[in-house]
Design a protein around this motif. Structure first.
Motif, mmCIF file in Angstrom:
data_model
loop_
_atom_site.group_PDB
_atom_site.id
_atom_site.type_symbol
_atom_site.label_atom_id
_atom_site.label_comp_id
_atom_site.label_asym_id
_atom_site.label_seq_id
_atom_site.Cartn_x
_atom_site.Cartn_y
_atom_site.Cartn_z
ATOM 1 N N ALA A 209 -10.185 2.595 2.829
ATOM 2 C CA ALA A 209 -8.842 2.814 3.357
ATOM 3 C C ALA A 209 -7.765 2.433 2.355
ATOM 4 O O ALA A 209 -6.636 2.950 2.419
ATOM 5 N N ALA A 210 -8.087 1.553 1.414
ATOM 6 C CA ALA A 210 -7.110 1.087 0.432
ATOM 7 C C ALA A 210 -7.096 1.931 -0.844
ATOM 8 O O ALA A 210 -6.303 1.657 -1.750
ATOM 9 N N LEU A 211 -7.933 2.959 -0.923
ATOM 10 C CA LEU A 211 -8.027 3.761 -2.143
ATOM 11 C C LEU A 211 -6.702 4.459 -2.433
ATOM 12 O O LEU A 211 -6.092 5.046 -1.538
ATOM 13 N N THR A 212 -6.274 4.425 -3.682
ATOM 14 C CA THR A 212 -4.970 4.998 -4.053
ATOM 15 C C THR A 212 -5.083 6.106 -5.084
ATOM 16 O O THR A 212 -4.069 6.547 -5.628
ATOM 17 N N VAL A 213 -6.301 6.549 -5.389
ATOM 18 C CA VAL A 213 -6.493 7.656 -6.328
ATOM 19 C C VAL A 213 -7.140 8.823 -5.589
ATOM 20 O O VAL A 213 -7.697 8.649 -4.503
#
Length: 277
Positions: A209-213
């Motif tokens: 859920a925290a992935l930013t790519v």
């Protein structure tokens, strides 16, 4: 192709196969349980991929030509350290591609280091969790049938189980040469390592859920090793994840439908690296 070695976590020696220009955007390929970097042969030989990108396929610790230490397989920090060494070797933000257990290795890296040093990730027939009742680690009939016999030290027990496992990976029978290579990779993985990879209990919902790519989830709809539900679980959690489902395909989209997979991977990496439309 170029062969090399580097030091992973705790100084463990990792074997690496590379193809493509060294100055090109890097793509790191992480294979699955009881296999090796050679699983990616159809990608390492693809003209488009190897002309546009630097493919770096590593043997996971305990597999292929890499060193097989006694312990450490149950620690996310260990796997994260191995991936960090591959990133340092790549020299610039890569796209991480994880097949099967390789998806869990990517999740281990993200848990320890986040995604700031990555250009993107692709999960291929992948698990991102492991342990009883973990949705991101849901296995299917072929994997369940192989255990625990495939972990046995007695060849009379393990070899038939591993043979059946390899036979069940694809939706249709693999060519004999590929099937034998996969079986050879499984048998060359020490039984202790084959077992140690399962002695973990790790959830990854917060990590995904925290992935930013950018992320791409690829899964065969007839996968009998990793249930497609595990892919849907990851895709639902990752913000903005793209998905590609393969009808009539088992656990090996990059082998069973190599042309389609290679084209999709190339387009995804181009987007991640700002080089595509």
């Amino acid at each position: 192709m170029r062969l090399s070695e580097l030091s992973g976590a705790d100084g463990v020696r990792l074997a690496v196969v590379e193809a493509g220009p060294q100055e090109a955007p890097p793509v790191i390929l992480l294979h699955g349980w009881a296999q090796s970097a050679r699983s990616w042969a159809a990608q390492l030989a693809d003209e488009r991929l190897t002309s546009e990108f630097r493919l770096i396929a590593a043997d996971l610790r305990g597999h292929g030509g890499s060193e097989a230490p006694v312990g450490g397989y149950d620690r996310p920090a260990t796997w994260a350290g191995d991936v960090a060494a591959l990133l340092a070797h790549a020299g610039r933000p890569p796209v991480l591609v994880g097949w099967s257990y390789g998806g869990l290795v990517i999740a281990d890296y993200l848990r320890e280091h986040g995604s700031g040093a990555l250009a993107g990730i692709a999960l291929v027939g992948a698990i991102t969790e492991i342990g009883r009742h973990r949705e991101g680690g849901r296995t299917a009939a072929v994997m369940r049938a192989a255990l625990p016999a495939a972990l046995d030290t007695d060849p009379a027990v393990a070899v038939p189980a591993l043979h059946a496992f390899i036979d069940g990976m694809a939706a249709r029978p693999l060519p004999g040469e590929l099937a034998q290579a996969a079986l050879g990779a499984a048998l060359s993985t020490p039984p202790a390592v084959r077992g140690a990879l399962f002695r973990r209990d790790v959830g990854s919902a917060d990590v995904l859920a925290a992935l930013t790519v950018p992320a791409l989830v690829v899964h065969g709809l007839d996968d009998q090793v990793v249930d497609p539900a595990a892919g849907r679980y990851a895709a639902d959690l990752i913000p903005g994840a793209a998905t590609s489902w393969y009808p009539g395909c088992g656990h090996l989209p990059f082998v069973e439908h190599a042309d389609r997979f290679n084209a999709e991977l190339a387009e995804f990496v181009e987007r991640c690296c700002g080089e595509g439309p």
